[in-house]
Design a protein around this motif. Sequence first.
Motif, PDB file in Angstrom:
ATOM      1  N   GLY A  88      -9.059 103.492 -28.898  1.00 45.87           N
ATOM      2  CA  GLY A  88      -9.602 102.736 -30.114  1.00 45.87           C
ATOM      3  C   GLY A  88      -9.482 101.351 -30.260  1.00 45.87           C
ATOM      4  O   GLY A  88      -9.848 100.505 -30.902  1.00 45.87           O
ATOM      5  N   THR A  89      -9.056 100.811 -29.052  1.00 51.74           N
ATOM      6  CA  THR A  89      -8.663  99.566 -28.792  1.00 51.74           C
ATOM      7  C   THR A  89      -9.791  98.644 -28.259  1.00 51.74           C
ATOM      8  O   THR A  89      -9.965  99.169 -27.084  1.00 51.74           O
ATOM      9  CB  THR A  89      -7.122  99.174 -28.084  1.00 51.74           C
ATOM     10  N   PRO A  90     -10.259  97.477 -28.667  1.00 53.89           N
ATOM     11  CA  PRO A  90     -11.326  96.849 -28.144  1.00 53.89           C
ATOM     12  C   PRO A  90     -10.988  96.232 -26.637  1.00 53.89           C
ATOM     13  O   PRO A  90      -9.894  95.921 -26.588  1.00 53.89           O
ATOM     14  CB  PRO A  90     -11.989  95.905 -29.058  1.00 53.89           C
ATOM     15  N   ALA A  91     -11.939  96.371 -25.741  1.00 53.27           N
ATOM     16  CA  ALA A  91     -11.757  95.714 -24.380  1.00 53.27           C
ATOM     17  C   ALA A  91     -11.013  94.405 -24.478  1.00 53.27           C
ATOM     18  O   ALA A  91     -10.057  93.805 -23.823  1.00 53.27           O
ATOM     19  CB  ALA A  91     -12.916  95.731 -23.475  1.00 53.27           C
ATOM     20  N   GLU A  92     -11.774  93.561 -25.644  1.00 55.88           N
ATOM     21  CA  GLU A  92     -11.409  91.995 -25.692  1.00 55.88           C
ATOM     22  C   GLU A  92     -10.053  91.735 -25.732  1.00 55.88           C
ATOM     23  O   GLU A  92      -9.454  90.651 -25.715  1.00 55.88           O
ATOM     24  CB  GLU A  92     -12.065  91.638 -26.951  1.00 55.88           C
ATOM     25  N   SER A  93      -9.274  92.711 -26.469  1.00 56.78           N
ATOM     26  CA  SER A  93      -7.846  92.566 -26.857  1.00 56.78           C
ATOM     27  C   SER A  93      -7.090  92.084 -25.590  1.00 56.78           C
ATOM     28  O   SER A  93      -6.007  91.648 -25.674  1.00 56.78           O
ATOM     29  CB  SER A  93      -7.304  93.896 -27.530  1.00 56.78           C
ATOM     30  N   ILE A  94      -7.576  92.522 -24.239  1.00 55.93           N
ATOM     31  CA  ILE A  94      -6.764  92.414 -23.343  1.00 55.93           C
ATOM     32  C   ILE A  94      -7.023  91.022 -22.353  1.00 55.93           C
ATOM     33  O   ILE A  94      -6.465  90.843 -21.322  1.00 55.93           O
ATOM     34  CB  ILE A  94      -6.664  93.613 -22.150  1.00 55.93           C
ATOM     35  N   PRO A 118      -3.287 108.487 -25.715  1.00 60.30           N
ATOM     36  CA  PRO A 118      -2.257 108.944 -25.003  1.00 60.30           C
ATOM     37  C   PRO A 118      -1.047 109.940 -25.746  1.00 60.30           C
ATOM     38  O   PRO A 118      -1.355 109.854 -27.047  1.00 60.30           O
ATOM     39  CB  PRO A 118      -1.653 107.733 -24.446  1.00 60.30           C
ATOM     40  N   GLY A 119      -0.541 110.491 -24.982  1.00 60.56           N
ATOM     41  CA  GLY A 119       0.591 111.334 -25.567  1.00 60.56           C
ATOM     42  C   GLY A 119       0.868 112.879 -25.084  1.00 60.56           C
ATOM     43  O   GLY A 119       1.887 113.286 -25.070  1.00 60.56           O
ATOM     44  N   PHE A 120      -0.275 113.468 -24.881  1.00 62.50           N
ATOM     45  CA  PHE A 120      -0.452 114.686 -23.971  1.00 62.50           C
ATOM     46  C   PHE A 120      -1.344 114.671 -23.015  1.00 62.50           C
ATOM     47  O   PHE A 120      -2.491 114.158 -22.806  1.00 62.50           O
ATOM     48  CB  PHE A 120      -0.714 115.750 -25.226  1.00 62.50           C
ATOM     49  N   GLY A 121      -0.930 115.666 -21.989  1.00 54.62           N
ATOM     50  CA  GLY A 121      -1.895 116.167 -20.866  1.00 54.62           C
ATOM     51  C   GLY A 121      -2.815 116.949 -21.406  1.00 54.62           C
ATOM     52  O   GLY A 121      -2.589 117.399 -22.443  1.00 54.62           O
ATOM     53  N   GLY A 122      -3.940 117.247 -20.390  1.00 52.89           N
ATOM     54  CA  GLY A 122      -4.984 118.321 -20.765  1.00 52.89           C
ATOM     55  C   GLY A 122      -5.633 118.140 -21.876  1.00 52.89           C
ATOM     56  O   GLY A 122      -6.444 118.972 -22.394  1.00 52.89           O
ATOM     57  N   GLN A 123      -6.077 116.948 -22.256  1.00 52.16           N
ATOM     58  CA  GLN A 123      -7.001 116.683 -23.289  1.00 52.16           C
ATOM     59  C   GLN A 123      -8.356 116.514 -22.540  1.00 52.16           C
ATOM     60  O   GLN A 123      -8.588 116.152 -21.247  1.00 52.16           O
ATOM     61  CB  GLN A 123      -6.650 115.664 -24.223  1.00 52.16           C
ATOM     62  N   ALA A 124      -9.424 116.461 -23.316  1.00 48.62           N
ATOM     63  CA  ALA A 124     -10.692 116.269 -22.798  1.00 48.62           C
ATOM     64  C   ALA A 124     -11.151 114.815 -22.703  1.00 48.62           C
ATOM     65  O   ALA A 124     -10.948 113.951 -23.500  1.00 48.62           O
ATOM     66  CB  ALA A 124     -11.893 116.985 -23.839  1.00 48.62           C
ATOM     67  N   PHE A 125     -11.438 114.598 -21.415  1.00 51.07           N
ATOM     68  CA  PHE A 125     -12.087 113.227 -21.227  1.00 51.07           C
ATOM     69  C   PHE A 125     -13.110 112.792 -22.172  1.00 51.07           C
ATOM     70  O   PHE A 125     -14.065 113.331 -22.759  1.00 51.07           O
ATOM     71  CB  PHE A 125     -12.855 113.205 -19.837  1.00 51.07           C
ATOM     72  N   ARG A 126     -12.908 111.283 -22.585  1.00 52.30           N
ATOM     73  CA  ARG A 126     -13.999 110.596 -23.437  1.00 52.30           C
ATOM     74  C   ARG A 126     -14.838 109.961 -22.733  1.00 52.30           C
ATOM     75  O   ARG A 126     -14.417 108.799 -22.490  1.00 52.30           O
ATOM     76  CB  ARG A 126     -13.018 109.804 -24.582  1.00 52.30           C
ATOM     77  N   GLU A 127     -15.902 110.052 -22.976  1.00 52.50           N
ATOM     78  CA  GLU A 127     -17.205 109.625 -22.176  1.00 52.50           C
ATOM     79  C   GLU A 127     -17.499 108.390 -22.836  1.00 52.50           C
ATOM     80  O   GLU A 127     -18.210 107.428 -22.081  1.00 52.50           O
ATOM     81  CB  GLU A 127     -18.659 110.505 -22.127  1.00 52.50           C
ATOM     82  N   ASP A 128     -17.053 108.033 -24.178  1.00 53.28           N
ATOM     83  CA  ASP A 128     -17.320 107.096 -24.740  1.00 53.28           C
ATOM     84  C   ASP A 128     -16.612 105.854 -24.298  1.00 53.28           C
ATOM     85  O   ASP A 128     -16.929 104.713 -24.909  1.00 53.28           O
ATOM     86  CB  ASP A 128     -17.291 106.967 -26.251  1.00 53.28           C
ATOM     87  N   MET A 129     -15.800 106.029 -23.289  1.00 52.48           N
ATOM     88  CA  MET A 129     -14.916 104.926 -22.658  1.00 52.48           C
ATOM     89  C   MET A 129     -15.662 104.522 -21.509  1.00 52.48           C
ATOM     90  O   MET A 129     -15.176 103.308 -20.967  1.00 52.48           O
ATOM     91  CB  MET A 129     -13.469 105.490 -22.082  1.00 52.48           C
ATOM     92  N   LEU A 130     -16.631 104.841 -21.221  1.00 49.54           N
ATOM     93  CA  LEU A 130     -17.508 104.416 -19.945  1.00 49.54           C
ATOM     94  C   LEU A 130     -17.967 102.959 -20.057  1.00 49.54           C
ATOM     95  O   LEU A 130     -17.521 102.239 -19.209  1.00 49.54           O
ATOM     96  CB  LEU A 130     -18.397 105.393 -19.486  1.00 49.54           C
ATOM     97  N   PRO A 131     -18.390 102.685 -21.045  1.00 49.68           N
ATOM     98  CA  PRO A 131     -18.851 101.281 -21.246  1.00 49.68           C
ATOM     99  C   PRO A 131     -17.557 100.271 -21.379  1.00 49.68           C
ATOM    100  O   PRO A 131     -17.795  98.849 -20.911  1.00 49.68           O
ATOM    101  CB  PRO A 131     -19.427 101.133 -22.833  1.00 49.68           C
ATOM    102  N   LYS A 132     -16.534 100.855 -21.729  1.00 48.59           N
ATOM    103  CA  LYS A 132     -15.336  99.775 -21.596  1.00 48.59           C
ATOM    104  C   LYS A 132     -14.677  99.445 -20.366  1.00 48.59           C
ATOM    105  O   LYS A 132     -14.437  98.467 -19.726  1.00 48.59           O
ATOM    106  CB  LYS A 132     -14.115 100.413 -22.230  1.00 48.59           C
ATOM    107  N   ILE A 133     -14.835 100.513 -19.443  1.00 55.16           N
ATOM    108  CA  ILE A 133     -14.797 100.394 -17.820  1.00 55.16           C
ATOM    109  C   ILE A 133     -15.690  99.180 -17.443  1.00 55.16           C
ATOM    110  O   ILE A 133     -15.205  98.532 -16.669  1.00 55.16           O
ATOM    111  CB  ILE A 133     -14.892 101.816 -17.144  1.00 55.16           C
TER     112      ILE A 133
END
Length: 218
Positions: A120-126, A143-158
């Motif tokens: 939920g944190t915008p890339a600009e923050s870093i 973050p907090g637990f293993g075994g969660q589903a990958f969030r494809e909506d993070m691809l633009p942030k990368i």
Amino acid sequence: MKHPILAPSLLAGDHGALALGASQVADLGLKWLHLDLMDGHFVPNLSFGPQTLAALRRHGSKLFFDTHLMLSEPHRFIDAFAKAGADRITIHIEPAYDHAATLRSIRALGLKAGIALNPGTPAESILPCLSLVDLVLVMTVQPGFGGQAFREDMLPKIAQVDCWRHERALDLRIEVDGGIDLATAALCRAKGADTFVAGTSFFGATDKAALAASFAAL
Ligand code: DX5
Ligand code: ZN
């Protein structure tokens, strides 16, 4: 593009035999071990502490300890993790503390420094931290637990972090963490990620050598 690094997350290993999990990683010829530290406050879970890193060192692990601090007050624990054997310390941007001073203190101890950001944190923050780190950790789950589903909506942030890396000629690794398997790693690789944390997919794999070889070929 930097060569791909697979960093298995020991959180998904057998907590009654963590040193054995670290040995499994080293025996494959892998160099990195990802260690997830949780405080029950920044994230709603607990994991292990500096004493765990120290014990892994005592048991002979020479792996590069990629230490991910999911703590509200990471600045209070930098010395302890450095003494315990951390090679890199990655801290989160979200909690309120002096990020720049903490990153400088990590480097002053001779360690590598990283900055992490939640979905939920915008890339600009870093942006203010980019010159103080050599790794950006883009969380691909909450973050907090293993075994969660990958969030494809993070691809633009990368892709955004990769763009800054090129524009500013920064020597940065881009690490992704959460729901990473071969398929999701390939999606991240296409956007510029080069460092892949894998918990469930690594420790759950029957043929770890084949998996490691596939990651190396990404
Ligand atoms: C999540 C941790 C991760 C976790 C990833 O809070 O930061 O490193 O171990 O686990 P998987 O690979 O199972 O999503
Ligand atoms: Zn992690």
